[in-house]
Design a protein around this motif. Structure first.
Motif, PDB file in Angstrom:
ATOM      1  N   GLY A 229       4.533   5.975  38.749  1.00  0.00           N
ATOM      2  CA  GLY A 229       3.247   6.641  38.901  1.00  0.00           C
ATOM      3  C   GLY A 229       3.017   7.103  40.324  1.00  0.00           C
ATOM      4  O   GLY A 229       3.900   7.028  41.186  1.00  0.00           O
ATOM      5  N   LEU A 230       1.812   7.594  40.559  1.00  0.00           N
ATOM      6  CA  LEU A 230       1.398   8.040  41.891  1.00  0.00           C
ATOM      7  C   LEU A 230       0.664   6.901  42.571  1.00  0.00           C
ATOM      8  O   LEU A 230      -0.441   6.531  42.162  1.00  0.00           O
ATOM      9  N   ASP A 231       1.290   6.316  43.556  1.00  0.00           N
ATOM     10  CA  ASP A 231       0.741   5.189  44.320  1.00  0.00           C
ATOM     11  C   ASP A 231       0.582   3.923  43.491  1.00  0.00           C
ATOM     12  O   ASP A 231      -0.046   2.962  43.944  1.00  0.00           O
ATOM     13  N   VAL A 232       1.120   3.904  42.268  1.00  0.00           N
ATOM     14  CA  VAL A 232       1.075   2.703  41.429  1.00  0.00           C
ATOM     15  C   VAL A 232       2.404   2.565  40.710  1.00  0.00           C
ATOM     16  O   VAL A 232       3.156   3.526  40.560  1.00  0.00           O
ATOM     17  N   GLY A 233       2.699   1.339  40.265  1.00  0.00           N
ATOM     18  CA  GLY A 233       3.897   1.099  39.484  1.00  0.00           C
ATOM     19  C   GLY A 233       5.035   0.521  40.291  1.00  0.00           C
ATOM     20  O   GLY A 233       4.989   0.455  41.527  1.00  0.00           O
ATOM     21  N   THR A 234       6.065   0.075  39.594  1.00  0.00           N
ATOM     22  CA  THR A 234       7.249  -0.469  40.271  1.00  0.00           C
ATOM     23  C   THR A 234       8.051   0.646  40.946  1.00  0.00           C
ATOM     24  O   THR A 234       8.757   0.399  41.931  1.00  0.00           O
ATOM     25  N   HIS A 235       7.952   1.852  40.406  1.00  0.00           N
ATOM     26  CA  HIS A 235       8.629   3.025  40.956  1.00  0.00           C
ATOM     27  C   HIS A 235       7.560   4.076  41.214  1.00  0.00           C
ATOM     28  O   HIS A 235       7.006   4.642  40.264  1.00  0.00           O
ATOM     29  N   ARG A 236       7.255   4.306  42.477  1.00  0.00           N
ATOM     30  CA  ARG A 236       6.035   5.065  42.779  1.00  0.00           C
ATOM     31  C   ARG A 236       6.231   6.161  43.811  1.00  0.00           C
ATOM     32  O   ARG A 236       7.066   6.054  44.712  1.00  0.00           O
ATOM     33  N   VAL A 237       5.458   7.228  43.644  1.00  0.00           N
ATOM     34  CA  VAL A 237       5.323   8.271  44.652  1.00  0.00           C
ATOM     35  C   VAL A 237       4.295   7.797  45.669  1.00  0.00           C
ATOM     36  O   VAL A 237       3.169   7.436  45.300  1.00  0.00           O
ATOM     37  N   VAL A 238       4.666   7.813  46.937  1.00  0.00           N
ATOM     38  CA  VAL A 238       3.737   7.420  48.010  1.00  0.00           C
ATOM     39  C   VAL A 238       3.812   8.454  49.124  1.00  0.00           C
ATOM     40  O   VAL A 238       4.718   9.271  49.179  1.00  0.00           O
ATOM     41  N   ASN A 239       2.817   8.390  49.991  1.00  0.00           N
ATOM     42  CA  ASN A 239       2.774   9.279  51.160  1.00  0.00           C
ATOM     43  C   ASN A 239       2.863  10.744  50.738  1.00  0.00           C
ATOM     44  O   ASN A 239       3.612  11.543  51.322  1.00  0.00           O
ATOM     45  N   LEU A 240       2.084  11.119  49.736  1.00  0.00           N
ATOM     46  CA  LEU A 240       2.133  12.479  49.181  1.00  0.00           C
ATOM     47  C   LEU A 240       1.380  13.455  50.064  1.00  0.00           C
ATOM     48  O   LEU A 240       0.270  13.193  50.509  1.00  0.00           O
ATOM     49  N   ARG A 241       1.986  14.629  50.294  1.00  0.00           N
ATOM     50  CA  ARG A 241       1.311  15.731  50.986  1.00  0.00           C
ATOM     51  C   ARG A 241       1.914  17.052  50.501  1.00  0.00           C
ATOM     52  O   ARG A 241       2.938  17.046  49.814  1.00  0.00           O
ATOM     53  N   THR A 242       1.268  18.148  50.824  1.00  0.00           N
ATOM     54  CA  THR A 242       1.784  19.468  50.460  1.00  0.00           C
ATOM     55  C   THR A 242       2.185  20.217  51.727  1.00  0.00           C
ATOM     56  O   THR A 242       1.572  20.058  52.786  1.00  0.00           O
ATOM     57  N   GLN A 243       3.216  21.033  51.583  1.00  0.00           N
ATOM     58  CA  GLN A 243       3.731  21.778  52.731  1.00  0.00           C
ATOM     59  C   GLN A 243       4.395  23.052  52.220  1.00  0.00           C
ATOM     60  O   GLN A 243       5.355  22.987  51.450  1.00  0.00           O
ATOM     61  N   GLU A 244       3.850  24.183  52.612  1.00  0.00           N
ATOM     62  CA  GLU A 244       4.402  25.483  52.244  1.00  0.00           C
ATOM     63  C   GLU A 244       4.618  25.610  50.738  1.00  0.00           C
ATOM     64  O   GLU A 244       5.672  26.056  50.262  1.00  0.00           O
ATOM     65  N   GLY A 245       3.607  25.200  49.974  1.00  0.00           N
ATOM     66  CA  GLY A 245       3.667  25.343  48.530  1.00  0.00           C
ATOM     67  C   GLY A 245       4.504  24.308  47.809  1.00  0.00           C
ATOM     68  O   GLY A 245       4.740  24.437  46.603  1.00  0.00           O
ATOM     69  N   CYS A 246       4.977  23.275  48.508  1.00  0.00           N
ATOM     70  CA  CYS A 246       5.797  22.229  47.903  1.00  0.00           C
ATOM     71  C   CYS A 246       5.153  20.869  48.123  1.00  0.00           C
ATOM     72  O   CYS A 246       4.365  20.677  49.051  1.00  0.00           O
ATOM     73  N   TYR A 247       5.475  19.928  47.255  1.00  0.00           N
ATOM     74  CA  TYR A 247       5.077  18.544  47.463  1.00  0.00           C
ATOM     75  C   TYR A 247       6.127  17.850  48.329  1.00  0.00           C
ATOM     76  O   TYR A 247       7.333  18.004  48.103  1.00  0.00           O
ATOM     77  N   ILE A 248       5.677  17.069  49.292  1.00  0.00           N
ATOM     78  CA  ILE A 248       6.536  16.216  50.106  1.00  0.00           C
ATOM     79  C   ILE A 248       6.065  14.786  49.883  1.00  0.00           C
ATOM     80  O   ILE A 248       4.858  14.502  49.943  1.00  0.00           O
ATOM     81  N   PHE A 249       6.993  13.860  49.603  1.00  0.00           N
ATOM     82  CA  PHE A 249       6.579  12.485  49.318  1.00  0.00           C
ATOM     83  C   PHE A 249       7.747  11.528  49.525  1.00  0.00           C
ATOM     84  O   PHE A 249       8.902  11.944  49.696  1.00  0.00           O
ATOM     85  N   ASP A 250       7.422  10.245  49.490  1.00  0.00           N
ATOM     86  CA  ASP A 250       8.437   9.193  49.479  1.00  0.00           C
ATOM     87  C   ASP A 250       8.447   8.572  48.085  1.00  0.00           C
ATOM     88  O   ASP A 250       7.431   8.573  47.384  1.00  0.00           O
TER      89      ASP A 250
END
Length: 445
Positions: A229-250
């Motif tokens: 999930g987003l910021d939740v779960g055992t496998h998560r997207v964190v540190n989400l931001r947008t840059q030049e029309g794209c998502y950047i995340f960890d």
């Protein structure tokens, strides 16, 4: 399979055409029927298949009339009274549903299966791209045209099988997965399941085909396993931001963190799809660095928020045919084209779905500034009394029109909308080119 010839009843569907390519690649003689000839059927012909749009049994080539030589594969989308099915059933042919055949193939190699009422096609297409970039030799059956491979089918080896676990007609219960992802369990196909509870029970039964350690479940769904999930779960997207029309995340898991991932594909729902694909790829022992490089080059899936033109209007082509999917389209438009006037063009798919989700469709469509509706695409269904596209015209939304296809091109061109979304799972996709040409002609006047 001992039969040398394979005949497909409904060969032009996205799933059936992929399976036809598989048998062609195995050296079998392939023929089939579909009521509409499309680029998918044209591709099959170039690969060596014989395809007809005639239901007359005389159109079946001689080889495929021999029950001793021919296996018949059909899709449940074909009406039960089909003259072709009647011919094969009375002729002692071996008939199997597509789902049964995919199930047999899934038992021959490690199988990564993606289930869910939404997100299957993008997740499997992205997973295919990630695995290939990591050096895996895979076979993949996809529910759309993955842009990175230009196909709905890939056959490069047997390290891994990637497959959509289709809930329609309980097809996924034929699979023998080794690892699964479950992206969503929204109510759908109630003509098959009868209730959302029954649908959820069947998803749970499918998940039980593997141990909880081999399940990757969207956070919040009532199924045990790893979660994403987003910021939740055992496998998560964190540190989400947008840059030049794209998502950047960890991407963070119990074992590792992959930093500065780039997803050039809009919509928060696609971040969820990416989470599922990354989780499965890591489970398949893909190198995190190769995953970072591959994600940035994912080109998406045809008709999944496909931007066909950006001037004089932004024209988006999308397969959305459920309220949740329409909402996802609007969310993506509002993220990447904020404060623009939005026109939604929608062809409802199935009378039963239109009836079952009338309120949801109205609410989702009302998020557009203008709405154009086409008649319901019936697919496998017969009409239901009182169920037409007219029931989706929301009285509180005055800028809604129900029109014919002949009126569509000029209606879109005359709209004040800056962003146009063409949505539906029927034949509305074949109107997009003409809409684009009308817009281009108008711009040059």
């Amino acid at each position: 399979m001992n039969k040398t010839a394979v005949y497909f009843v409904g060969i032009g569907g996205i799933g059936m055409s992929g399976l036809a390519q598989y048998f062609l690649a195995q050296g079998h003689a392939v023929a089939g029927y579909d009521r509409t000839l499309t680029p998918l059927t044209e591709k099959l012909v170039t690969l060596g298949a014989t395809v007809t749009d005639s239901e007359d049994v005389t159109a079946i080539p001689p080889l495929f009339r021999d029950a001793a030589q021919t296996k018949v594969i059909y899709t449940p989308a074909i009406p039960a009274h089909s003259p072709l099915l009647d011919f094969f059933r009375t002729g002692e042919f071996v008939l199997q549903k597509r789902a049964e055949i995919i199930g047999e193939i899934s038992a021959t190699m490690p199988c990564l299966a993606v289930a869910g009422t939404h997100g299957k096609t993008t997740t499997t297409s992205l997973l295919t791209h990630l695995l290939r970039a990591s050096g895996k030799k895979i076979t993949a059956f996809l529910g759309g045209i993955a842009q990175n491979i230009g196909s709905n089918f890939l056959h490069e080896g047997q390290d891994v099988l990637v497959v959509e676990a289709d809930e329609f007609d309980r097809s996924f219960m034929h699979l023998s997965p080794t690892t699964i992802a479950l992206t969503s369990m929204d109510a759908d196909h109630l003509d098959i399941y009868g209730s959302s509870d029954e649908l959820a029970k069947t998803f749970s039964a499918f998940a039980a085909k593997v141990s909880s350690e081999k399940r990757f479940i969207r956070h919040g769904l009532a199924v045990d396993g790893n979660t994403f999930g987003l910021d939740v779960g055992t496998h998560r997207v964190v540190n989400l931001r947008t840059q030049e029309g794209c998502y950047i995340f960890d991407f963070q898991t119990p074992e590792t963190t992959i930093t500065n991932l780039k997803l050039p594909y809009p919509g928060h729902h696609n971040l969820m799809n990416a989470s599922a694909a990354l989780a499965l790829a890591l489970e398949a022992n893909c190198n995190p660095e190769s995953l970072r490089e591959a994600l940035a080059t994912f080109m998406g899936v045809d008709r999944r928020f496909s931007v066909r033109m950006t001037s004089p209007k932004v024209l988006i082509d999308d397969y959305a045919h459920h309220p949740t999917e329409i909402n996802a389209v609007v969310d993506a438009i509002e993220t990447f084209y904020p404060n623009k006037i939005k026109l939604g063009v929608f062809q409802p798919h199935l009378f039963s779905r239109t009836r079952d989700f009338e309120k949801g469709f109205k609410k989702a469509l009302a998020r557009f500034d203008e709405v154009i509706l086409l008649d319901i695409y019936p697919a496998r269904e017969l009409p239901i009394v009182g169920i037409t596209s007219h029931i989706l015209i929301e009285k509180l939304h005055p800028n809604t029109a129900l029109i014919s296809k002949e009126e569509l091109y000029q209606k879109v061109a005359n709209s004040t909308a800056e962003v146009v979304a063409i949505m539906g799972a029927g034949d509305i996709a074949f109107e997009v080119s003409a809409i684009m040409q009308t817009l281009k002609n108008q711009a040059h006047e």
